[in-house]
Scaffold this motif. Sequence first.
Motif, PDB file in Angstrom:
ATOM      1  N   LEU A  69      54.123-112.771  26.621  1.00 22.17           N
ATOM      2  CA  LEU A  69      52.939-113.491  26.162  1.00 22.17           C
ATOM      3  C   LEU A  69      53.194-114.977  26.398  1.00 22.17           C
ATOM      4  O   LEU A  69      54.239-115.505  26.013  1.00 22.17           O
ATOM      5  CB  LEU A  69      52.720-113.214  24.670  1.00 22.17           C
ATOM      6  CG  LEU A  69      51.551-113.891  23.974  1.00 22.17           C
ATOM      7  CD1 LEU A  69      50.227-113.402  24.547  1.00 22.17           C
ATOM      8  CD2 LEU A  69      51.611-113.620  22.473  1.00 22.17           C
ATOM      9  N   HIS A  70      52.255-115.651  27.060  1.00 21.79           N
ATOM     10  CA  HIS A  70      52.378-117.085  27.307  1.00 21.79           C
ATOM     11  C   HIS A  70      51.283-117.819  26.541  1.00 21.79           C
ATOM     12  O   HIS A  70      50.097-117.504  26.688  1.00 21.79           O
ATOM     13  CB  HIS A  70      52.253-117.394  28.799  1.00 21.79           C
ATOM     14  CG  HIS A  70      53.428-116.937  29.612  1.00 21.79           C
ATOM     15  ND1 HIS A  70      54.494-117.750  29.895  1.00 21.79           N
ATOM     16  CD2 HIS A  70      53.708-115.734  30.188  1.00 21.79           C
ATOM     17  CE1 HIS A  70      55.376-117.090  30.631  1.00 21.79           C
ATOM     18  NE2 HIS A  70      54.922-115.858  30.812  1.00 21.79           N
ATOM     19  N   LEU A  71      51.689-118.780  25.730  1.00 24.40           N
ATOM     20  CA  LEU A  71      50.765-119.525  24.877  1.00 24.40           C
ATOM     21  C   LEU A  71      50.442-120.864  25.521  1.00 24.40           C
ATOM     22  O   LEU A  71      51.328-121.692  25.749  1.00 24.40           O
ATOM     23  CB  LEU A  71      51.394-119.749  23.500  1.00 24.40           C
ATOM     24  CG  LEU A  71      51.981-118.498  22.815  1.00 24.40           C
ATOM     25  CD1 LEU A  71      52.605-118.883  21.479  1.00 24.40           C
ATOM     26  CD2 LEU A  71      50.913-117.426  22.646  1.00 24.40           C
ATOM     27  N   ALA A  72      49.178-121.090  25.817  1.00 24.69           N
ATOM     28  CA  ALA A  72      48.738-122.356  26.405  1.00 24.69           C
ATOM     29  C   ALA A  72      48.857-123.461  25.358  1.00 24.69           C
ATOM     30  O   ALA A  72      48.355-123.327  24.240  1.00 24.69           O
ATOM     31  CB  ALA A  72      47.302-122.239  26.904  1.00 24.69           C
ATOM     32  N   THR A 126      58.139-123.853  27.604  1.00 29.49           N
ATOM     33  CA  THR A 126      59.000-123.127  28.541  1.00 29.49           C
ATOM     34  C   THR A 126      58.503-123.168  29.977  1.00 29.49           C
ATOM     35  O   THR A 126      59.245-122.814  30.896  1.00 29.49           O
ATOM     36  CB  THR A 126      59.144-121.662  28.104  1.00 29.49           C
ATOM     37  OG1 THR A 126      57.847-121.079  27.965  1.00 29.49           O
ATOM     38  CG2 THR A 126      59.881-121.561  26.775  1.00 29.49           C
ATOM     39  N   ALA A 127      57.269-123.579  30.203  1.00 31.65           N
ATOM     40  CA  ALA A 127      56.747-123.673  31.567  1.00 31.65           C
ATOM     41  C   ALA A 127      55.760-124.821  31.650  1.00 31.65           C
ATOM     42  O   ALA A 127      54.829-124.912  30.855  1.00 31.65           O
ATOM     43  CB  ALA A 127      56.078-122.372  31.991  1.00 31.65           C
ATOM     44  N   ALA A 128      55.985-125.708  32.621  1.00 33.10           N
ATOM     45  CA  ALA A 128      55.033-126.765  32.969  1.00 33.10           C
ATOM     46  C   ALA A 128      54.606-126.483  34.398  1.00 33.10           C
ATOM     47  O   ALA A 128      55.396-126.643  35.332  1.00 33.10           O
ATOM     48  CB  ALA A 128      55.674-128.138  32.841  1.00 33.10           C
ATOM     49  N   ARG A 173      56.572-119.295  26.343  1.00 33.32           N
ATOM     50  CA  ARG A 173      56.749-117.865  26.617  1.00 33.32           C
ATOM     51  C   ARG A 173      57.327-117.155  25.402  1.00 33.32           C
ATOM     52  O   ARG A 173      58.288-117.625  24.793  1.00 33.32           O
ATOM     53  CB  ARG A 173      57.685-117.660  27.819  1.00 33.32           C
ATOM     54  CG  ARG A 173      57.960-116.188  28.156  1.00 33.32           C
ATOM     55  CD  ARG A 173      58.963-116.075  29.291  1.00 33.32           C
ATOM     56  NE  ARG A 173      59.351-114.681  29.521  1.00 33.32           N
ATOM     57  CZ  ARG A 173      58.946-113.936  30.538  1.00 33.32           C
ATOM     58  NH1 ARG A 173      58.131-114.450  31.438  1.00 33.32           N
ATOM     59  NH2 ARG A 173      59.354-112.689  30.663  1.00 33.32           N
ATOM     60  N   GLN A 174      56.732-116.035  25.067  1.00 34.53           N
ATOM     61  CA  GLN A 174      57.255-115.163  24.024  1.00 34.53           C
ATOM     62  C   GLN A 174      57.459-113.775  24.600  1.00 34.53           C
ATOM     63  O   GLN A 174      56.541-113.210  25.203  1.00 34.53           O
ATOM     64  CB  GLN A 174      56.301-115.099  22.833  1.00 34.53           C
ATOM     65  CG  GLN A 174      56.144-116.418  22.090  1.00 34.53           C
ATOM     66  CD  GLN A 174      55.298-116.296  20.830  1.00 34.53           C
ATOM     67  OE1 GLN A 174      54.600-115.308  20.631  1.00 34.53           O
ATOM     68  NE2 GLN A 174      55.353-117.305  19.985  1.00 34.53           N
ATOM     69  N   GLU A 175      58.652-113.223  24.438  1.00 31.49           N
ATOM     70  CA  GLU A 175      58.917-111.879  24.923  1.00 31.49           C
ATOM     71  C   GLU A 175      58.192-110.859  24.046  1.00 31.49           C
ATOM     72  O   GLU A 175      58.064-111.027  22.835  1.00 31.49           O
ATOM     73  CB  GLU A 175      60.417-111.582  24.909  1.00 31.49           C
ATOM     74  CG  GLU A 175      61.253-112.543  25.744  1.00 31.49           C
ATOM     75  CD  GLU A 175      60.970-112.442  27.229  1.00 31.49           C
ATOM     76  OE1 GLU A 175      60.331-111.459  27.661  1.00 31.49           O
ATOM     77  OE2 GLU A 175      61.385-113.351  27.965  1.00 31.49           O
ATOM     78  N   THR A 176      57.731-109.784  24.675  1.00 31.16           N
ATOM     79  CA  THR A 176      57.059-108.723  23.928  1.00 31.16           C
ATOM     80  C   THR A 176      57.803-107.401  24.038  1.00 31.16           C
ATOM     81  O   THR A 176      57.364-106.409  23.458  1.00 31.16           O
ATOM     82  CB  THR A 176      55.621-108.527  24.434  1.00 31.16           C
ATOM     83  OG1 THR A 176      55.664-108.209  25.837  1.00 31.16           O
ATOM     84  CG2 THR A 176      54.802-109.792  24.232  1.00 31.16           C
ATOM     85  N   VAL A 183      61.308-108.930  31.589  1.00 32.79           N
ATOM     86  CA  VAL A 183      61.329-109.618  32.868  1.00 32.79           C
ATOM     87  C   VAL A 183      61.786-111.048  32.581  1.00 32.79           C
ATOM     88  O   VAL A 183      61.094-111.809  31.914  1.00 32.79           O
ATOM     89  CB  VAL A 183      59.936-109.625  33.526  1.00 32.79           C
ATOM     90  CG1 VAL A 183      59.971-110.438  34.815  1.00 32.79           C
ATOM     91  CG2 VAL A 183      59.481-108.215  33.799  1.00 32.79           C
ATOM     92  N   ARG A 184      62.957-111.414  33.105  1.00 26.92           N
ATOM     93  CA  ARG A 184      63.531-112.711  32.733  1.00 26.92           C
ATOM     94  C   ARG A 184      62.986-113.846  33.586  1.00 26.92           C
ATOM     95  O   ARG A 184      62.946-114.982  33.157  1.00 26.92           O
ATOM     96  CB  ARG A 184      65.050-112.629  32.836  1.00 26.92           C
ATOM     97  CG  ARG A 184      65.651-111.727  31.748  1.00 26.92           C
ATOM     98  CD  ARG A 184      67.148-111.584  31.884  1.00 26.92           C
ATOM     99  NE  ARG A 184      67.701-110.833  30.787  1.00 26.92           N
ATOM    100  CZ  ARG A 184      67.713-109.519  30.701  1.00 26.92           C
ATOM    101  NH1 ARG A 184      67.180-108.806  31.674  1.00 26.92           N
ATOM    102  NH2 ARG A 184      68.237-108.904  29.658  1.00 26.92           N
ATOM    103  N   GLU A 185      62.577-113.560  34.819  1.00 27.03           N
ATOM    104  CA  GLU A 185      62.013-114.628  35.635  1.00 27.03           C
ATOM    105  C   GLU A 185      60.599-114.932  35.152  1.00 27.03           C
ATOM    106  O   GLU A 185      59.876-114.059  34.748  1.00 27.03           O
ATOM    107  CB  GLU A 185      61.938-114.199  37.107  1.00 27.03           C
ATOM    108  CG  GLU A 185      63.261-113.776  37.691  1.00 27.03           C
ATOM    109  CD  GLU A 185      63.402-112.263  37.647  1.00 27.03           C
ATOM    110  OE1 GLU A 185      63.932-111.707  38.600  1.00 27.03           O
ATOM    111  OE2 GLU A 185      62.953-111.680  36.636  1.00 27.03           O
ATOM    112  N   SER A 186      60.227-116.210  35.201  1.00 20.79           N
ATOM    113  CA  SER A 186      58.877-116.581  34.813  1.00 20.79           C
ATOM    114  C   SER A 186      57.922-116.282  35.950  1.00 20.79           C
ATOM    115  O   SER A 186      58.053-116.791  37.057  1.00 20.79           O
ATOM    116  CB  SER A 186      58.794-118.074  34.469  1.00 20.79           C
ATOM    117  OG  SER A 186      57.453-118.447  34.280  1.00 20.79           O
TER     118      SER A 186
END
Length: 262
Positions: free
Chosen positions: A162-165, A194-196, A245-248, A255-258
């Motif tokens: 899950l990716h939170l904007a 965790t991601a830009a 990023r939150q793992e589910t 999946v470790r790669e973004s």
Amino acid sequence: MAEETASVPAEPSVLAVFAHPDDESLSAGGVLARHAAAGARTAVVTATWAEGTHRAAELAEALRLLGAGRPRLLGFADARVPESAPGEARLCDAPLDEAVRRLVAHIREFRPRIVLTHDAYGGLTGHPDHVHTHRVTVLATRAAGLDGLYPGTGEPWQPRALHLATHPHSAVTALADVIGARKAVHSTPDEEVTAAVDVTPWLETKVAAVLAHRSEVERGAVPALVAGLPRHVQERVLGTEWYIRQETVPPAVAVRESTLTG
């Protein structure tokens, strides 16, 4: 990304879940356009507004531009616009279990690798519909993978993450210079992001999708502000999208790669 098991689609897939029509374009339009251009399956679930309303029609045009398929509407009413879904409860007033059930059905039907939604603050504005959509999505993303929950909504499916904007603290000053002071601004410590994602190659598509929400442009909402900005300022305000990023799933199978950044 290579196929992990026979049940996992070979291509990446992204399901975005946002509160209102235009949230998808403003918050994640670049990532959706990027993935669609690369051949990924992308889709958007919108929590409020109903089929047949003018904003649902605008949403359909925005999603066409982003390559995100048809609108998928949970059908609840906007907290501030009761006529957005005649005969339906406001999203924040609806039974939580019913909202989760409706979203689980979409997750199980689309079977995404990753899900995008609002952060826990509900984004910069903290709109109550944004906050509640975050809650519903967090619950539904986990529930969708649990056999025995929500029978009749399809076979269980567990998204990988899950990716939170969100917006980092460091971006708020630059945004405030453009959009001006707001009653409330909610942002995230930079170290939690965790991601830009640089979405400037897809900025033209993103801006066009924002402007497809014509009624919001006409009433002077955020899309109207975007319409009035010169290109270099649009890049500054909309050219990066940030996610937490939150793992589910358990780390052993996660999946470790973004899938957002490469």
